[in-house]
Design a protein around this motif. Structure first.
Motif, PDB file in Angstrom:
ATOM      1  N   ARG A  19       0.829  -1.226  -0.014  1.00 15.72           N
ATOM      2  CA  ARG A  19       0.137   0.005   0.058  1.00 15.72           C
ATOM      3  C   ARG A  19       1.093   1.162   0.073  1.00 15.72           C
ATOM      4  NH1 ARG A  19      -2.486  -2.844   4.226  1.00 15.72           N
ATOM      5  NH2 ARG A  19      -4.296  -4.009   3.534  1.00 15.72           N
ATOM      6  N   TRP A  20       0.240   2.202  -0.659  1.00 13.61           N
ATOM      7  CA  TRP A  20       1.079   3.521  -0.291  1.00 13.61           C
ATOM      8  C   TRP A  20      -0.227   4.337  -0.263  1.00 13.61           C
ATOM      9  CZ3 TRP A  20       2.405   0.731  -5.117  1.00 13.61           C
ATOM     10  CH2 TRP A  20       3.854   0.395  -5.161  1.00 13.61           C
ATOM     11  N   GLY A  21      -0.454   4.912   1.310  1.00 11.68           N
ATOM     12  CA  GLY A  21      -1.332   5.723   1.667  1.00 11.68           C
ATOM     13  C   GLY A  21      -2.791   4.721   1.674  1.00 11.68           C
ATOM     14  N   GLU A  22      -3.710   5.333   0.875  1.00 11.36           N
ATOM     15  CA  GLU A  22      -4.950   4.868   0.631  1.00 11.36           C
ATOM     16  C   GLU A  22      -4.830   3.890  -0.576  1.00 11.36           C
ATOM     17  OE1 GLU A  22      -7.889   7.606   0.863  1.00 11.36           O
ATOM     18  OE2 GLU A  22      -7.618   8.217   2.982  1.00 11.36           O
ATOM     19  N   THR A  23      -3.811   4.007  -1.399  1.00  3.77           N
ATOM     20  CA  THR A  23      -3.633   3.270  -2.759  1.00  3.77           C
ATOM     21  C   THR A  23      -3.300   1.828  -2.245  1.00  3.77           C
ATOM     22  OG1 THR A  23      -3.554   5.370  -3.784  1.00  3.77           O
ATOM     23  CG2 THR A  23      -2.795   3.248  -4.994  1.00  3.77           C
ATOM     24  N   THR A  24      -4.022   0.712  -2.792  1.00  4.34           N
ATOM     25  CA  THR A  24      -3.313  -0.607  -2.525  1.00  4.34           C
ATOM     26  C   THR A  24      -2.981  -1.210  -4.138  1.00  4.34           C
ATOM     27  OG1 THR A  24      -4.888  -1.038  -0.719  1.00  4.34           O
ATOM     28  CG2 THR A  24      -4.196  -2.927  -1.972  1.00  4.34           C
ATOM     29  N   GLU A  27      -2.683  -6.975  -3.283  1.00  6.15           N
ATOM     30  CA  GLU A  27      -3.667  -7.353  -2.063  1.00  6.15           C
ATOM     31  C   GLU A  27      -3.769  -8.831  -2.045  1.00  6.15           C
ATOM     32  OE1 GLU A  27      -6.357  -6.900   1.084  1.00  6.15           O
ATOM     33  OE2 GLU A  27      -5.642  -5.290  -0.464  1.00  6.15           O
ATOM     34  N   SER A  63       4.056  -4.090   2.795  1.00  8.72           N
ATOM     35  CA  SER A  63       3.295  -3.629   3.779  1.00  8.72           C
ATOM     36  C   SER A  63       2.569  -4.828   4.853  1.00  8.72           C
ATOM     37  CB  SER A  63       2.035  -2.793   3.320  1.00  8.72           C
ATOM     38  OG  SER A  63       2.387  -1.727   2.398  1.00  8.72           O
TER      39      SER A  63
END
Length: 378
Positions: A19-24, A27, A63
């Motif tokens: 993840r980068w902040g709210e961007t996945t 998964e 992450s």
């Protein structure tokens, strides 16, 4: 090397997320690249395949999740401690160094002795056909030769795992085809584990033992090239693999037969049919109205509608029928793929063959009783 195969090590990913902040970007990726085999990470641009490769290489951190090479957890290890080699899309050759110096550069940094460096260089140069070019600079080489130098630098390290990020994408079509063959033969001969990123389905299908098909940061299917083509697990897999892609049609395209299949399944379905699986047949149960065609030489692609749905059919090039023609078509039950309309996942229906007996009339298959010269008149 010394004439013997290298021993590859399996790569296992367990619940890898990025993840980068709210961007996945990735998964919950869990998959294994089999030891000593060629595994391709395949998917469209932006699906996360290069990010996954960089996490395996140690160039990016996950992450969540773990990365194992062999039986060792390398998640927290730096890239230089993971016992692997990597070939980048750009080749990353040093322009001021000769071919020989580029190839042995990694051995020098690892302080491998001079005699061993020279012995390994001679072997690798012979293996890759680079012996006449060892004194040249990269700028004096063709694209294919530069690619071999990058391969040589990876091979000479004798690491059990090799990672490649679209290494053939900068080559022209003819050279790319030749390098696919050479690269696959090299991997088999040396026996290292290959993890290879590509967006080109032809590369993946012709080179890999196992294909990991990715979409939007998730795995769609893990299978051999044969199984990926013959038994796609999702509508995405069915449409991504195959040129032209599989026709995905509603039940109405198959008329009453489609309605019976949906009733037996107890759910809404989408029907997958490869363009090459359809064939003109005067007694066929399907009817296709032609809306166009594309002559490709040995083959032609026929565009038309089946029950109001757009569809493609592949036929021999000399059998291209005129626009506006109406053809009756046959289809084998084994060539019909079912997908759940809501989830997009493959659906198996044990009684499918008995429900589709009217679709397939083998006597009408091209080359059996229907002369090619008569196809346009069906």
């Amino acid at each position: 090397m010394s004439g013997a195969q290298q021993t590859g090590r399996a790569i296992r990913l367990e619940g890898v997320t990025r993840r980068w902040g709210e961007t996945t970007a990735l998964e919950q990726i869990s998959v294994e690249a089999i030891a000593g085999k060629f595994t391709a990470l395949l998917g469209p641009s932006g699906c996360g395949k290069s990010t996954l490769l960089r996490i395996v290489a140690g160039l990016e951190e996950a992450s969540e999740g773990r990365v194992l090479i062999g039986d060792e957890d390398v998640t927290a290890r730096s890239a230089d401690k993971r016992d692997l080699s990597m070939v980048f899309q750009s080749y990353a050759l040093f322009p001021h160094l000769s071919v020989a110096e580029n190839i042995v550069f990694g051995l020098k940094t690892r302080r491998v002795g001079r005699d061993e460096r020279h012995a390994r260089l001679a072997q690798v140069a012979e293996l890759l056909g680079l012996t006449p070019y060892l004194d040249r600079k990269p700028s004096q080489l063709s694209g294919g030769q530069q690619q071999r130098v990058a391969l040589g630098r990876a091979v000479i390290s004798q690491r059990p795992v090799c990672l490649m990020d679209e290494p053939l994408s900068n080559l022209d079509a003819k050279l790319r085809h030749a390098m696919r063959t050479e690269l696959r033969a090299l991997q088999r001969k040396l026996g290292f584990t290959m993890l290879y990123v590509t967006h080109d389905q032809v590369e993946a299908i012709t080179m890999a033992d196992q294909v990991v098909l990715m979409n939007a940061g998730r795995i769609e299917q893990v299978a051999s090239p044969h199984d990926l083509y013959e038994r796609p697990a999702t509508v995405f897999a069915a449409r991504f693999i195959g040129t032209p892609p599989m026709n995905i049609l509603p039940a109405s395209a198959l008329g009453e037969i489609g309605a019976r299949i949906e009733a037996a399944a107890g759910r809404r379905l989408r029907f997958g049919i490869r363009p090459e699986a359809l064939y003109p047949d005067p007694q066929g149960a399907l009817e296709m109205r032609l809306t166009g065609g594309e002559y490709l030489g040995a083959d032609a692609l026929v565009q038309g509608t089946l029950g109001g749905a757009e569809a493609l059919m592949r036929v021999p090039g000399q059998a291209l029928a005129p626009t506006g023609s109406v053809l009756r078509l046959g289809l084998g039950a084994h060539d019909l793929h079912l997908f759940d309309a809501d989830t997009g996942k493959r659906f198996e229906l044990p009684q499918l063959a008995s429900l589709t007996t009217r679709l397939d009339t083998p006597a009408g298959r091209p080359g059996v009783t229907t002369p090619l010269s008569n196809w346009k008149d069906l």
